[in-house]
Design an enzyme around this catalytic site. Structure first.
Site, PDB file in Angstrom:
ATOM      1  N   THR A  23      42.626  39.129  33.723  1.00 49.76           N
ATOM      2  CA  THR A  23      42.604  38.538  32.385  1.00 49.76           C
ATOM      3  C   THR A  23      41.884  37.201  32.435  1.00 49.76           C
ATOM      4  O   THR A  23      42.114  36.392  33.330  1.00 49.76           O
ATOM      5  CB  THR A  23      44.028  38.345  31.829  1.00 49.76           C
ATOM      6  OG1 THR A  23      44.637  39.633  31.659  1.00 49.76           O
ATOM      7  CG2 THR A  23      44.005  37.632  30.483  1.00 49.76           C
ATOM      8  N   PHE A  34      41.293  33.614  30.818  1.00 48.04           N
ATOM      9  CA  PHE A  34      41.933  32.600  29.986  1.00 48.04           C
ATOM     10  C   PHE A  34      40.940  31.471  29.716  1.00 48.04           C
ATOM     11  O   PHE A  34      40.100  31.160  30.570  1.00 48.04           O
ATOM     12  CB  PHE A  34      43.167  32.022  30.689  1.00 48.04           C
ATOM     13  CG  PHE A  34      44.322  32.971  30.790  1.00 48.04           C
ATOM     14  CD1 PHE A  34      45.389  32.899  29.907  1.00 48.04           C
ATOM     15  CD2 PHE A  34      44.354  33.951  31.778  1.00 48.04           C
ATOM     16  CE1 PHE A  34      46.461  33.776  29.999  1.00 48.04           C
ATOM     17  CE2 PHE A  34      45.417  34.834  31.876  1.00 48.04           C
ATOM     18  CZ  PHE A  34      46.476  34.741  30.982  1.00 48.04           C
TER      19      PHE A  34
END
Length: 379
Positions: free
Chosen positions: A281, A283
């Protein structure tokens, strides 16, 4: 035909092409010389560089006169006019606010003592992202992504840490909507490897339901389907773990990180549930103030476009002509508008590079709802 005949016939055609190109280049250079004169007149008159009616009239005329090659001819002329506009912007030094920002913005992000806000609770992946980016520190937490933006806006936090994209589940569209709404600066990015675990408060009970954030449920869909589990959405993976630990719902387990399971005293029943082993992921770190490091390598910006055929492809072509590699494009509908969109772009580049600055200043002056969102490095 044999090779000799093939080369002979092709050679004659290429000679004609070379002769035509020899005529085109001087004409192109004459046109660009006229561009310099146009820029001077526009500067004296205080007129805008971009004249949509004028360019559209030219494209319509060219398309009509070129017959079956009309669309190709229009594309050629659109490129020539884009090059002409970019030269005018450069000569006129338009985009003054961006030029000033490039000169005056800070070059170093001060991590020491930073007040950082994340969505969720301790043990969430956003918590890990904050620690990876800022080093040892204690962020504070808020229940929603919107509140992260509000805390930064109000000055309660210097920076916010938010997920924007997962390698398996795709874009976190809710965060992109908020980025386009608040238009804060992105000052950093960090990739976090995401490993999901099945964790329960009562391991002896059969599990019938899993609870987690929708992105995590999507990332673990193969496991969920293979075991016939029901799903229950929750605001955050770590918050889901805390809910299971505190409420101890019968037959319910959380999908969360190892750290969250350990923090809330849950028993791990299964490891690495994610569909993709290399699940990651991305960020971003948001701030009210721009920080533009000298060695930044990624630029983010957003804009809308006139509702005209080919407007997006025309903009993207200008990035290609500048040698800039587009790494992300996300479209989000404009509130209250039918079939009109804001576009979010990431591309490789550095604002301190003269050619890159010129392109972004040109887009700033030309495109509706344009915002420069930051130039940063991704770790």
């Amino acid at each position: 035909m044999d090779e000799r005949e093939y080369q002979a016939r092709l050679g004659k055609i290429r000679e004609e092409i070379d002769a035509i190109d020899g005529q085109l280049l001087p004409l192109f250079l004459r046109r660009m010389a006229c561009t310099e004169q146009v820029a001077q007149v526009k500067q004296e008159a205080g007129a805008p560089v971009f004249s949509a009616p004028r360019e559209q009239a030219i494209l319509d005329r060219v398309r009509s006169q070129a017959g079956e090659e009309g669309n190709a001819a229009a594309a050629l002329y659109a490129s020539i006019m884009a090059i002409s506009r970019d030269k005018q912007y450069r000569l006129l030094q338009r985009g003054a606010p961006l030029r000033q920002l490039e000169k005056t913005a800070g070059r170093t992000l001060n991590r020491a003592g930073a007040r950082v806000v994340c969505q969720g609770v301790q043990g969430a992946f956003s918590h890990k992202a904050a620690l990876d980016f800022f080093g040892p520190m204690q962020p504070f937490f808020t229940p929603t992504w919107k509140q992260v933006f509000e805390d930064v806006k109000a000055g309660r936090a210097d920076y916010g840490v938010l997920p924007v994209e997962n390698s398996a589940a795709g874009s976190v569209t809710g965060v992109y909507d908020l980025i386009l709404q608040y238009r804060f600066y992105i000052v950093g990015a960090v990739d976090v490897k995401v490993e999901h675990f099945l964790a329960a408060a009562s391991p002896e009970e059969p599990i019938t339901t899993v609870v987690s954030h929708p992105q995590a449920l999507s990332q673990c869909s193969d496991y969920v389907e293979a075991h016939g589990l029901k799903t229950q959405e929750y605001s955050n993976t770590a918050a889901a773990a805390r809910y299971v630990a505190e409420e101890r719902p019968q037959g319910v387990a959380a999908i969360c990180s190892r750290e969250a399971a350990q923090k809330y005293g849950l028993t791990i029943l299964a490891e690495n549930l994610q569909n993709e082993r290399e699940n990651t992921t991305r960020f971003v770190v948001i701030s009210r103030e721009a920080i533009l490091p000298e060695d930044a390598n990624k630029i983010s910006l957003c804009f809308s476009l006139p509702h005209v055929t080919g407007s997006l492809s025309g903009v993207l072509q200008r990035f290609s002509m500048a040698g800039l590699n587009l790494t992300k494009i996300e479209s989000r509908p404009l509130p209250g508008k039918n079939f009109e969109y804001d576009f979010y772009l990431d591309f490789s580049g550095n604002l301190h590079d003269a050619d890159t600055l010129e392109l972004i200043c040109a887009l700033y002056d030309e495109l509706p709802r344009f915002s420069f969102l930051g130039n940063y490095s991704e770790t």
